[in-house]
Design a protein around this motif. Structure first.
Motif, PDB file in Angstrom:
ATOM      1  N   GLY A 309      13.912 -38.631  34.766  1.00 45.19           N
ATOM      2  CA  GLY A 309      14.376 -38.594  33.392  1.00 45.19           C
ATOM      3  C   GLY A 309      15.795 -39.103  33.238  1.00 45.19           C
ATOM      4  O   GLY A 309      16.482 -39.428  34.212  1.00 45.19           O
ATOM      5  N   LYS A 310      16.257 -39.151  32.010  1.00 45.78           N
ATOM      6  CA  LYS A 310      17.617 -39.604  31.724  1.00 45.78           C
ATOM      7  C   LYS A 310      18.618 -38.727  32.468  1.00 45.78           C
ATOM      8  O   LYS A 310      18.506 -37.508  32.486  1.00 45.78           O
ATOM      9  CB  LYS A 310      17.868 -39.551  30.221  1.00 45.78           C
ATOM     10  N   GLY A 311      19.582 -39.378  33.112  1.00 48.57           N
ATOM     11  CA  GLY A 311      20.601 -38.656  33.866  1.00 48.57           C
ATOM     12  C   GLY A 311      20.203 -38.273  35.272  1.00 48.57           C
ATOM     13  O   GLY A 311      21.014 -37.684  36.008  1.00 48.57           O
ATOM     14  N   PHE A 312      18.981 -38.593  35.705  1.00 53.20           N
ATOM     15  CA  PHE A 312      18.525 -38.265  37.065  1.00 53.20           C
ATOM     16  C   PHE A 312      19.486 -38.871  38.094  1.00 53.20           C
ATOM     17  O   PHE A 312      19.916 -40.006  37.929  1.00 53.20           O
ATOM     18  CB  PHE A 312      17.114 -38.824  37.285  1.00 53.20           C
ATOM     19  N   PRO A 313      19.833 -38.153  39.175  1.00 57.27           N
ATOM     20  CA  PRO A 313      19.407 -36.803  39.575  1.00 57.27           C
ATOM     21  C   PRO A 313      20.324 -35.704  39.067  1.00 57.27           C
ATOM     22  O   PRO A 313      20.253 -34.576  39.553  1.00 57.27           O
ATOM     23  CB  PRO A 313      19.466 -36.885  41.095  1.00 57.27           C
ATOM     24  N   THR A 323      22.186 -41.570  30.751  1.00 61.74           N
ATOM     25  CA  THR A 323      21.770 -40.434  29.926  1.00 61.74           C
ATOM     26  C   THR A 323      21.150 -40.890  28.614  1.00 61.74           C
ATOM     27  O   THR A 323      20.625 -40.078  27.856  1.00 61.74           O
ATOM     28  CB  THR A 323      22.969 -39.509  29.619  1.00 61.74           C
ATOM     29  N   LYS A 324      21.195 -42.199  28.367  1.00 56.40           N
ATOM     30  CA  LYS A 324      20.658 -42.748  27.113  1.00 56.40           C
ATOM     31  C   LYS A 324      19.422 -43.607  27.317  1.00 56.40           C
ATOM     32  O   LYS A 324      18.641 -43.803  26.380  1.00 56.40           O
ATOM     33  CB  LYS A 324      21.733 -43.600  26.418  1.00 56.40           C
ATOM     34  N   HIS A 325      19.228 -44.123  28.539  1.00 56.43           N
ATOM     35  CA  HIS A 325      18.198 -45.150  28.739  1.00 56.43           C
ATOM     36  C   HIS A 325      17.783 -45.149  30.211  1.00 56.43           C
ATOM     37  O   HIS A 325      18.570 -45.525  31.072  1.00 56.43           O
ATOM     38  CB  HIS A 325      18.781 -46.504  28.336  1.00 56.43           C
ATOM     39  N   THR A 326      16.566 -44.738  30.521  1.00 62.74           N
ATOM     40  CA  THR A 326      16.164 -44.547  31.916  1.00 62.74           C
ATOM     41  C   THR A 326      16.098 -45.841  32.723  1.00 62.74           C
ATOM     42  O   THR A 326      16.036 -45.792  33.944  1.00 62.74           O
ATOM     43  CB  THR A 326      14.783 -43.860  31.994  1.00 62.74           C
ATOM     44  N   LEU A 327      16.120 -46.978  32.069  1.00 65.57           N
ATOM     45  CA  LEU A 327      15.998 -48.235  32.793  1.00 65.57           C
ATOM     46  C   LEU A 327      17.333 -48.719  33.360  1.00 65.57           C
ATOM     47  O   LEU A 327      17.374 -49.664  34.142  1.00 65.57           O
ATOM     48  CB  LEU A 327      15.401 -49.306  31.873  1.00 65.57           C
ATOM     49  N   ALA A 328      18.417 -48.059  32.987  1.00 63.34           N
ATOM     50  CA  ALA A 328      19.741 -48.456  33.476  1.00 63.34           C
ATOM     51  C   ALA A 328      20.207 -47.505  34.576  1.00 63.34           C
ATOM     52  O   ALA A 328      20.214 -46.287  34.399  1.00 63.34           O
ATOM     53  CB  ALA A 328      20.751 -48.462  32.335  1.00 63.34           C
ATOM     54  N   LEU A 329      20.592 -48.061  35.719  1.00 65.12           N
ATOM     55  CA  LEU A 329      21.212 -47.295  36.801  1.00 65.12           C
ATOM     56  C   LEU A 329      22.714 -47.402  36.620  1.00 65.12           C
ATOM     57  O   LEU A 329      23.248 -48.512  36.511  1.00 65.12           O
ATOM     58  CB  LEU A 329      20.806 -47.843  38.169  1.00 65.12           C
ATOM     59  N   THR A 330      23.411 -46.267  36.589  1.00 66.84           N
ATOM     60  CA  THR A 330      24.810 -46.285  36.204  1.00 66.84           C
ATOM     61  C   THR A 330      25.730 -45.710  37.270  1.00 66.84           C
ATOM     62  O   THR A 330      25.360 -44.820  38.038  1.00 66.84           O
ATOM     63  CB  THR A 330      25.030 -45.491  34.900  1.00 66.84           C
ATOM     64  N   ASN A 331      26.941 -46.242  37.288  1.00 60.82           N
ATOM     65  CA  ASN A 331      28.026 -45.767  38.146  1.00 60.82           C
ATOM     66  C   ASN A 331      28.832 -44.762  37.333  1.00 60.82           C
ATOM     67  O   ASN A 331      29.419 -45.104  36.312  1.00 60.82           O
ATOM     68  CB  ASN A 331      28.891 -46.960  38.554  1.00 60.82           C
ATOM     69  N   ARG A 332      28.882 -43.513  37.797  1.00 60.25           N
ATOM     70  CA  ARG A 332      29.553 -42.475  37.018  1.00 60.25           C
ATOM     71  C   ARG A 332      31.057 -42.447  37.252  1.00 60.25           C
ATOM     72  O   ARG A 332      31.749 -41.550  36.785  1.00 60.25           O
ATOM     73  CB  ARG A 332      28.943 -41.109  37.314  1.00 60.25           C
ATOM     74  N   GLY A 333      31.568 -43.451  37.974  1.00 55.86           N
ATOM     75  CA  GLY A 333      33.009 -43.568  38.135  1.00 55.86           C
ATOM     76  C   GLY A 333      33.457 -43.747  39.571  1.00 55.86           C
ATOM     77  O   GLY A 333      34.505 -44.332  39.825  1.00 55.86           O
ATOM     78  N   ALA A 334      32.684 -43.226  40.528  1.00 52.62           N
ATOM     79  CA  ALA A 334      33.099 -43.308  41.928  1.00 52.62           C
ATOM     80  C   ALA A 334      31.966 -43.741  42.849  1.00 52.62           C
ATOM     81  O   ALA A 334      32.038 -43.547  44.061  1.00 52.62           O
ATOM     82  CB  ALA A 334      33.636 -41.949  42.384  1.00 52.62           C
ATOM     83  N   ALA A 335      30.925 -44.336  42.295  1.00 57.16           N
ATOM     84  CA  ALA A 335      29.777 -44.738  43.106  1.00 57.16           C
ATOM     85  C   ALA A 335      30.102 -45.938  43.981  1.00 57.16           C
ATOM     86  O   ALA A 335      30.924 -46.789  43.630  1.00 57.16           O
ATOM     87  CB  ALA A 335      28.588 -45.065  42.206  1.00 57.16           C
ATOM     88  N   THR A 336      29.464 -46.008  45.125  1.00 54.75           N
ATOM     89  CA  THR A 336      29.511 -47.178  45.988  1.00 54.75           C
ATOM     90  C   THR A 336      28.256 -48.009  45.755  1.00 54.75           C
ATOM     91  O   THR A 336      27.303 -47.556  45.103  1.00 54.75           O
ATOM     92  CB  THR A 336      29.570 -46.771  47.466  1.00 54.75           C
TER      93      THR A 336
END
Length: 370
Positions: A309-313, A323-336
């Motif tokens: 779901g949105k925001g997984f995991p 958190t708005k669209h499950t098709l987008a993988l997002t960097n929350r600020g510190a991702a590699t």
């Protein structure tokens, strides 16, 4: 598509080699700052602000056998944490020119600036492609599309540098092998896009509204047109609601847009896939659309129904689904980069296990594999 390089080219060698090209050469540039995913290690970068510098730089590096990574808007790249060992050629050309019939944009022009300028100049046609990040030169490579309009429908021609022959010429759409989110340019590094030319509507009306969500937002029947500016505003509102308009303060926009393409299932496998969906989800209406190669399913729908779901995991993971669209993988600020790839693998493998469909990534992956 994956791009790899096996060695690091000394910076001083590159500087001397490119001295006469007109490029500005920089050392150990963090590539995370040049992509919308904001991940990626260091590399030598050659900034090319003119077409002449771009052509000379690519020709010189190719002749020397030095690996090249072309980068403009950086909206469709996932670059490894190790960076790139060759030379990143940054396409920073910006020209936009209108004629009575349409617009010609240099490859490095920001795509949404091209769309905005066309609407402001009284032209219609591109408005459904508003808010898409990246450069003008990338649009035919991916056959960029949104809200019922694809680049292939509007493109008049593309100016290309052939890296093998050195020839520069204009290519017509029928040479580019357009398909859903693809073209012959996407699957080969032989050509460099230098400029694109689009045919536009001189009456300032939009393309026919063939996407239900957009038509509803405009209180229009499907197939109708509206003033291009009105449609652009509606598209930007819809995209912003899905985290698909770049905003430095909103981590839902720290993405490469839709990470997976909508899968096309051969007709002979459709019943099998639908049975797998019914077994896992139940008797539900499945969004699917006819395609030349079979049946196109919604990747976002499959991801969500597979349990992602949105925001997984969830927090505190550094890489999460929007958190708005499950098709987008997002960097929350510190991702590699590896965080992003691990999330992509989890989602891809989960959908395959449940529904028998293997999702394919849309971004180009550099220095690693999914």
């Amino acid at each position: 598509m994956t791009v790899r390089t096996s060695h690091v080219v000394p910076f001083q060698d590159v500087t001397e080699l490119l001295a006469a090209t007109g490029a500005r050469v920089r050392n150990s540039v963090p590539l995370a700052g040049l992509t919308t995913l904001r991940v990626g290690g260091p590399a030598t970068v050659a900034d090319c602000e003119s077409v002449e510098a771009l052509v000379a730089t690519v020709r010189t590096l190719d002749a020397a056998g030095i690996p090249v990574l072309l980068l403009a808007g950086g909206s469709n790249l996932l670059i490894s944490d190790a960076g790139f060992g060759g030379v990143v050629v940054r396409i920073a050309t910006r020209g936009i020119e209108f004629s009575e019939a349409g617009v010609t944009a240099e490859a490095g022009a920001a795509w949404d600036e091209v769309v905005a300028a066309s609407v402001a100049s009284g032209f219609g046609g591109l408005e459904c492609l508003s808010g898409i990040p990246g450069s003008a030169g990338a649009t035919p490579v991916q056959n960029v599309g949104a809200y019922g309009v694809e680049v292939a429908q509007l493109l008049r021609r593309v100016r290309l540098l052939d890296r093998k022959s050195g020839e520069i010429r204009w290519a017509t759409p029928d040479e580019l092998g357009f398909g859903y989110r693809t073209s012959v340019l996407k699957h080969s590094d032989r050509s460099v896009v230098l400029a694109v030319e689009f045919a536009l509507r001189p009456d300032g009306r939009s393309a026919p509204l063939n996407y239900r969500e957009l038509a509803a937002a405009l209180d229009a029947a499907e197939g109708e047109t509206r003033p291009a500016g009105q449609v652009r505003e509606a598209v930007l509102r819809l995209r912003a609601g899905k985290g698909m308009v770049l905003d430095a303060e909103d981590h839902d926009t720290w993405s490469a847009g839709s990470f997976f393409t909508n899968p096309v299932v051969p007709t002979e496998r459709e019943a099998e896939v639908r049975a797998a969906i019914a077994k896992y989800v139940g008797d539900v209406t499945v969004p699917a659309y006819p395609s030349v190669a079979g049946v196109k399913f919604s990747a976002g729908w499959l991801i969500e129904r597979a349990g992602f779901g949105k925001g997984f995991p969830g927090t505190p993971a550094p890489a999460r689904l929007s958190t708005k669209h499950t098709l987008a993988l997002t960097n929350r600020g510190a991702a590699t980069a590896e965080d992003m790839l691990a999330l992509a693998r989890t989602v891809r493998d989960g959908v395959a296990e449940r529904f028998g469909i293997r999702l394919e990534p849309e971004p180009v992956i550099v220095g690693s594999t999914l």
